[in-house]
Write an enzyme that holds these catalytic residues in place. Structure first.
Site, PDB file in Angstrom:
ATOM      1  N   LYS A  80       0.834  -1.230  -0.032  1.00 32.50           N
ATOM      2  CA  LYS A  80      -0.148   0.022   0.087  1.00 32.50           C
ATOM      3  C   LYS A  80       0.820   1.145   0.123  1.00 32.50           C
ATOM      4  O   LYS A  80       2.127   1.429   0.415  1.00 32.50           O
ATOM      5  CB  LYS A  80      -0.814   0.008   1.251  1.00 32.50           C
ATOM      6  CG  LYS A  80      -2.337   0.843   1.142  1.00 32.50           C
ATOM      7  CD  LYS A  80      -3.215   0.167   0.727  1.00 32.50           C
ATOM      8  CE  LYS A  80      -4.440   0.980   0.462  1.00 32.50           C
ATOM      9  NZ  LYS A  80      -5.650   0.220  -0.160  1.00 32.50           N
ATOM     10  N   GLY A 180     -23.682   3.951   3.788  1.00 35.27           N
ATOM     11  CA  GLY A 180     -22.712   4.447   2.812  1.00 35.27           C
ATOM     12  C   GLY A 180     -23.027   4.042   1.601  1.00 35.27           C
ATOM     13  O   GLY A 180     -23.052   2.871   1.235  1.00 35.27           O
ATOM     14  N   VAL A 181     -23.678   5.053   0.541  1.00 33.31           N
ATOM     15  CA  VAL A 181     -23.841   4.461  -0.829  1.00 33.31           C
ATOM     16  C   VAL A 181     -23.323   5.606  -1.699  1.00 33.31           C
ATOM     17  O   VAL A 181     -23.580   6.441  -2.590  1.00 33.31           O
ATOM     18  CB  VAL A 181     -25.545   4.854  -1.020  1.00 33.31           C
ATOM     19  CG1 VAL A 181     -26.247   3.580  -0.653  1.00 33.31           C
ATOM     20  CG2 VAL A 181     -26.034   6.081  -0.428  1.00 33.31           C
ATOM     21  N   GLY A 182     -21.825   5.295  -1.465  1.00 29.95           N
ATOM     22  CA  GLY A 182     -20.972   5.905  -2.432  1.00 29.95           C
ATOM     23  C   GLY A 182     -20.706   4.959  -3.740  1.00 29.95           C
ATOM     24  O   GLY A 182     -21.677   4.268  -3.912  1.00 29.95           O
ATOM     25  N   VAL A 184     -19.369   1.885  -3.895  1.00 25.10           N
ATOM     26  CA  VAL A 184     -19.646   0.660  -3.714  1.00 25.10           C
ATOM     27  C   VAL A 184     -20.920   0.309  -3.181  1.00 25.10           C
ATOM     28  O   VAL A 184     -21.643  -0.455  -3.452  1.00 25.10           O
ATOM     29  CB  VAL A 184     -18.351  -0.281  -2.721  1.00 25.10           C
ATOM     30  CG1 VAL A 184     -18.954  -1.704  -2.678  1.00 25.10           C
ATOM     31  CG2 VAL A 184     -17.317  -0.002  -3.418  1.00 25.10           C
ATOM     32  N   TYR A 186     -23.462   2.094  -3.483  1.00 22.93           N
ATOM     33  CA  TYR A 186     -24.702   2.332  -4.411  1.00 22.93           C
ATOM     34  C   TYR A 186     -25.084   1.257  -5.446  1.00 22.93           C
ATOM     35  O   TYR A 186     -26.017   0.720  -5.562  1.00 22.93           O
ATOM     36  CB  TYR A 186     -24.566   3.519  -5.103  1.00 22.93           C
ATOM     37  CG  TYR A 186     -25.238   3.974  -6.498  1.00 22.93           C
ATOM     38  CD1 TYR A 186     -26.517   4.766  -6.081  1.00 22.93           C
ATOM     39  CD2 TYR A 186     -25.273   3.400  -7.575  1.00 22.93           C
ATOM     40  CE1 TYR A 186     -27.517   4.939  -7.237  1.00 22.93           C
ATOM     41  CE2 TYR A 186     -25.792   3.489  -8.815  1.00 22.93           C
ATOM     42  CZ  TYR A 186     -26.965   4.341  -8.165  1.00 22.93           C
ATOM     43  OH  TYR A 186     -27.954   4.614  -9.465  1.00 22.93           O
TER      44      TYR A 186
HETATM   45  P1  NAD Z   1     -16.840   6.096  -1.503  1.00 20.88           P
HETATM   46  O1  NAD Z   1     -16.152   7.363  -0.963  1.00 20.88           O
HETATM   47  O2  NAD Z   1     -17.294   6.409  -2.969  1.00 20.88           O
HETATM   48  O3  NAD Z   1     -18.108   6.203  -0.591  1.00 20.88           O
HETATM   49  C1  NAD Z   1     -18.298   6.108   0.701  1.00 20.88           C
HETATM   50  C2  NAD Z   1     -19.548   6.816   1.086  1.00 20.88           C
HETATM   51  O4  NAD Z   1     -19.740   6.851   2.543  1.00 20.88           O
HETATM   52  C3  NAD Z   1     -19.694   8.332   0.646  1.00 20.88           C
HETATM   53  O5  NAD Z   1     -20.987   8.557  -0.043  1.00 20.88           O
HETATM   54  C4  NAD Z   1     -19.724   8.958   1.783  1.00 20.88           C
HETATM   55  O6  NAD Z   1     -20.559  10.426   1.752  1.00 20.88           O
HETATM   56  C5  NAD Z   1     -20.281   7.908   2.638  1.00 20.88           C
HETATM   57  N1  NAD Z   1     -19.989   8.268   4.357  1.00 20.88           N
HETATM   58  C6  NAD Z   1     -18.873   8.783   4.850  1.00 20.88           C
HETATM   59  N2  NAD Z   1     -19.058   8.712   6.039  1.00 20.88           N
HETATM   60  C7  NAD Z   1     -20.053   8.194   6.380  1.00 20.88           C
HETATM   61  C8  NAD Z   1     -20.745   7.923   7.539  1.00 20.88           C
HETATM   62  N3  NAD Z   1     -20.384   8.299   8.680  1.00 20.88           N
HETATM   63  N4  NAD Z   1     -21.906   7.173   7.412  1.00 20.88           N
HETATM   64  C9  NAD Z   1     -22.705   7.115   6.399  1.00 20.88           C
HETATM   65  N5  NAD Z   1     -21.905   7.312   5.138  1.00 20.88           N
HETATM   66  C10 NAD Z   1     -20.754   7.848   5.088  1.00 20.88           C
HETATM   67  O7  NAD Z   1     -16.086   5.125  -1.091  1.00 20.88           O
HETATM   68  P2  NAD Z   1     -16.143   3.630  -1.863  1.00 20.88           P
HETATM   69  O8  NAD Z   1     -15.000   3.432  -3.054  1.00 20.88           O
HETATM   70  O9  NAD Z   1     -17.488   3.468  -2.301  1.00 20.88           O
HETATM   71  O10 NAD Z   1     -15.487   2.551  -0.744  1.00 20.88           O
HETATM   72  C11 NAD Z   1     -16.540   2.343   0.458  1.00 20.88           C
HETATM   73  C12 NAD Z   1     -15.875   1.476   1.360  1.00 20.88           C
HETATM   74  O11 NAD Z   1     -15.436   0.209   0.875  1.00 20.88           O
HETATM   75  C13 NAD Z   1     -14.407   1.924   1.895  1.00 20.88           C
HETATM   76  O12 NAD Z   1     -14.093   1.610   3.153  1.00 20.88           O
HETATM   77  C14 NAD Z   1     -13.354   1.322   1.029  1.00 20.88           C
HETATM   78  O13 NAD Z   1     -12.181   1.134   1.678  1.00 20.88           O
HETATM   79  C15 NAD Z   1     -14.035  -0.104   0.990  1.00 20.88           C
HETATM   80  N6  NAD Z   1     -13.624  -0.677  -0.383  1.00 20.88           N
HETATM   81  C16 NAD Z   1     -13.866  -0.189  -1.437  1.00 20.88           C
HETATM   82  C17 NAD Z   1     -13.273  -0.898  -2.664  1.00 20.88           C
HETATM   83  C18 NAD Z   1     -13.495  -0.248  -4.167  1.00 20.88           C
HETATM   84  O14 NAD Z   1     -13.694  -0.813  -5.091  1.00 20.88           O
HETATM   85  N7  NAD Z   1     -13.812   1.019  -4.171  1.00 20.88           N
HETATM   86  C19 NAD Z   1     -12.800  -2.093  -2.600  1.00 20.88           C
HETATM   87  C20 NAD Z   1     -12.604  -2.526  -1.531  1.00 20.88           C
HETATM   88  C21 NAD Z   1     -13.056  -1.965  -0.376  1.00 20.88           C
END
Ligand code: NAD
Length: 364
Positions: A80, A180-182, A184, A186
């Site tokens: 990392k 959390g609907v970012g 992943v 969503y």
């Molecule tokens: P992202 O930033 O797109 O989405 C995160 C969402 O969480 C955002 O919409 C944000 O507003 C929301 N958020 C932040 N604080 C919050 C809270 N206290 N309560 C509710 N919602 C909150 O990130 P992502 O890429 O969707 O990743 C989400 C998680 O999954 C992270 O922990 C990341 O490390 C993990 N992850 C992601 C991937 C990937 O492919 N993107 C792979 C493995 C693990």
């Protein structure tokens, strides 16, 4: 802090500090293990308060990548990197390409990709300086943003959890709270709606909530309430550390299965969850879809092949949950053991010499 002591404690192979005054680059690359292959892991660009925090983060995250890749059956090690600073202020072509040169200097021992604060476009810039980067644009032969693959993998893990608890992987009629609907979360919510589950979402971002509400016809709850809403399944998909000694006693679900990395605030939380009768699908097992997708890129990307492989997360999760039950351990311990036993079994391969040493005269 005594750096070597700290690195020794986590058993890291190599920690590299990268500095460039002109572009403002301050980065740390941590290679935890190359025992199964090149150390793959994303680059996090984040405004750490202190350098110590950045080091802590990169050591912890790189170790997690070793376990994630090993448990997913990949020929990859764990690494990392962190870039210290606010990406909105500091990010530039010069900084990213300088960073790419440092990645290149490691000769493929470390392969980078996106993480918090970095994007596919950033990886495309890094690619101009090194081939040791994944998650680049499809036009450059890459697999693009891994989030859809991660969401698909989490769905497989969740189904295995459902089958373990209720005897059927079907999620129709199950109530799932997605916190959390970012990117992943969503995607996961969309899959769950397609599976005819009842879905409730929570997010700190009103735009993220609006998008889910409008596109997917889901219910909404507050961020504070998400972890105490009565439901069948909770899916933490925001930041890590949300399952702690405060939130766990208030859970009103039977299963926790989400995408967030490092969901447990400390190792004791795994026992707390199992004492409450809540089944926890270990995060690094079920959120491996993204890394599996990226790993496919290294050998020439095929989406069909990648998604077929991601389906395997169902079987891996099922095996971990069954092992924990049979052995009376937490699911976290069972997941760690799966990763450690694969590393232990395969590292002997590397010690078997299959070619004569360079410069050694051929026989006869
Ligand atoms: P992202 O930033 O797109 O989405 C995160 C969402 O969480 C955002 O919409 C944000 O507003 C929301 N958020 C932040 N604080 C919050 C809270 N206290 N309560 C509710 N919602 C909150 O990130 P992502 O890429 O969707 O990743 C989400 C998680 O999954 C992270 O922990 C990341 O490390 C993990 N992850 C992601 C991937 C990937 O492919 N993107 C792979 C493995 C693990």
């Amino acid at each position: 802090m005594r750096l070597f002591e700290r690195i020794h404690g986590e058993d890291h192979e190599q920690v590299v500090y990268c500095h460039d005054r002109r572009s403002g680059l301050r980065a740390i690359i941590a290679i935890h293990s190359t025992r199964l292959g090149p150390a793959l892991g994303g680059t996090r660009f984040y405004p750490y308060q202190a350098e110590e925090d950045a080091l802590e983060d990169v050591l912890r995250l790189s170790r997690g990548m070793t376990y994630k890749a090993a448990a997913a059956g990949l020929d990859l090690g764990g690494g990392k990197a962190v870039i210290i600073g606010d990406p909105a202020v500091l990010k530039s072509e010069a900084l990213l390409r300088t960073y790419g040169r440092f990645v290149d200097s490691l000769g493929g021992r470390y392969v980078t990709a996106e993480d918090v604060g970095t994007t596919q476009a950033d990886m495309d810039l890094i690619r101009r300086e090194t081939p040791h980067v994944a998650g680049v644009s499809q036009s450059l032969g890459g697999s693009g943003d891994p989030s859809a693959a991660t969401a698909f993998g989490v769905l497989q893990g969740m189904k295995a959890g459902a089958a373990h608890l209720w005897g059927s992987p079907h999620l129709a009629g199950r109530h799932v709270v997605v916190a959390g609907v970012g990117k992943v979360g969503y995607g996961l919510a969309r899959h769950l709606v397609e599976e005819r589950a009842r879905v409730t979402v929570a997010d700190v971002s009103s735009s993220a909530l609006d998008r889910a509400r409008v596109d997917l016809d889901v219910e909404v709850t507050g961020v504070e309430e998400a972890y105490s809403t009565p439901c069948d399944i909770l899916a933490p998909c925001a930041l890590g550390g949300t399952l702690d000694h405060g939130t766990i006693p208030n859970l009103k679900c039977a299963l926790v299965a989400g995408a967030a990395n490092n969901q447990l605030a400390d190792p004791g939380c795994a026992k707390l969850l199992s004492d409450m009768g809540v089944v926890w699908c270990p995060d690094f097992i079920i959120n491996a879809g993204g890394i599996i997708n990226i790993a496919e890129e290294l050998g020439g990307y095929s989406r069909d092949r990648a998604f077929a492989r991601i389906k395997g997360i169902y079987a891996t999760t099922a095996a971990v949950l069954a092992a924990a039950q049979a052995e009376g351990t937490t699911t976290a311990e069972a997941a760690d053991r799966l990763a450690e036993s694969r590393i232990g079994e395969l590292e002997r391969l590397a010690s078997l010499r299959v070619r004569p040493r360079r410069g050694y005269p051929a026989a006869g």
